[in-house]
Write an enzyme that holds these catalytic residues in place. Structure first.
Site, mmCIF file in Angstrom:
data_model
loop_
_atom_site.group_PDB
_atom_site.id
_atom_site.type_symbol
_atom_site.label_atom_id
_atom_site.label_comp_id
_atom_site.label_asym_id
_atom_site.label_seq_id
_atom_site.Cartn_x
_atom_site.Cartn_y
_atom_site.Cartn_z
ATOM 1 N N GLU A 116 0.666 -0.957 -0.268
ATOM 2 C CA GLU A 116 0.163 -0.306 -0.206
ATOM 3 C C GLU A 116 1.168 1.021 -0.450
ATOM 4 O OE1 GLU A 116 -3.507 2.108 2.332
ATOM 5 O OE2 GLU A 116 -2.700 0.399 3.593
ATOM 6 N N GLU A 151 -12.766 2.699 4.775
ATOM 7 C CA GLU A 151 -11.702 3.169 5.904
ATOM 8 C C GLU A 151 -12.127 4.443 6.293
ATOM 9 O OE1 GLU A 151 -7.333 1.426 6.440
ATOM 10 O OE2 GLU A 151 -7.433 2.782 4.962
#
Length: 280
Positions: free
Chosen positions: A150, A256
């Site tokens: 990520e 998120e």
């Protein structure tokens, strides 16, 4: 097939104890969830803690679709893949994550890269990443899992070196070239890359085939989609048009973001109830 969504229970429903969050997500219609590392800084939690975590998912009737390896997020770190001092702890967490993934059917495991460390050669950190990601990918391969890499934004994570899609893809390609790994993929976080000014629609068009997972929050305040200027509807359409992976256990969009007014159950008005449950 339409897009599917899951709730990140390490950032939403945090007003509740961790083991109560899966049931809270199910109560508002979700059938899939994800977590950062759910055991704080403990690389090898007690078997009873692992069992309790899995039981909370089972009792709520939700599936786990994403899990971080040990990340030390609870103490301000950004993963341990490249941190020499904690290489042993990261490796200790691998079999725990694999056990949880095997028992729950989770197949996406996120390996946050780690911050640059004062006095440590960045090249040495990157070499350590190859070793650790090779270990993680081999372990994940044993259960048909994928290791995710990520990129984060440098505004909130100034010491984290992967701050663009290109940088994260470079790491993936390096590990693939040096180790032969074939189960690494990009975790494409719309919020982080939007804060970095990336052309998100172009990234989706050019790289959706490398996405293992997608996460979403609005910008600039990391609220629910529709609370900022992300333009989430166009991006969701772009993901659907790009045929973002939708095979069983993968292809979800992780919610998120921070709860609206601190009340997580009130943060999903933008997503119709009928779209919250996974369907084959």
């Amino acid at each position: 097939m339409s897009l599917r969504y899951d709730v990140n229970l390490s950032i939403l429903f945090t007003e509740l104890p961790l083991l109560e969050r899966p049931a809270a997500a199910a109560a508002v219609g979700f059938t899939a969830v994800e977590f950062w590392w759910p055991f704080g800084t403990e690389a090898q939690p007690a078997a009873t803690d692992v069992d309790a975590f899995i039981a909370a998912l089972d009792d709520a009737g939700v599936r786990l679709v994403g899990l971080n390896f040990l990340d030390d997020l609870s103490v301000g770190s950004r993963g341990l893949v490249t941190v020499p001092e904690h290489a042993g702890r990261f490796r200790d967490s691998i079999p725990v994550a694999i056990e949880i993934a095997q028992r729950t059917g989770c197949r996406n495991l996120n390996a946050l890269y780690g911050n640059r460390i004062d006095g440590v050669d960045p090249e040495f950190q990157d070499e350590l990443a190859v070793v650790n990601l090779d270990l993680a990918s081999k372990a994940a391969q044993s259960i048909g899992g994928t290791v995710l890499i990520e990129a984060l934004n440098s505004i909130e994570s100034p010491l984290y070196p992967l701050t663009s899609t290109a940088a994260a893809l470079h790491v993936i390609e390096q590990v693939e070239e040096l180790t032969g790994a074939n189960n690494l993929a990009l975790l494409f976080d719309l919020y982080h890359m939007a804060r970095m000014g990336e052309d998100l629609e172009a990234t989706i068009g050019n790289h959706a085939g490398r996405f293992g997972h997608v996460q979403i929050a609005d910008v600039p305040d990391r609220g629910a989609p529709g609370t900022g200027n992300l333009g989430h509807q166009a991006l969701l359409k772009a993901l659907e048009a790009a045929d973002y992976r939708v095979e069983e256990g993968l292809g979800s969009i992780g919610l998120e973001y921070k709860a609206t007014n601190g009340v997580s159950a009130d943060s999903f008005d933008w997503l119709p109830v009928e779209q919250r449950a996974w369907r084959s």
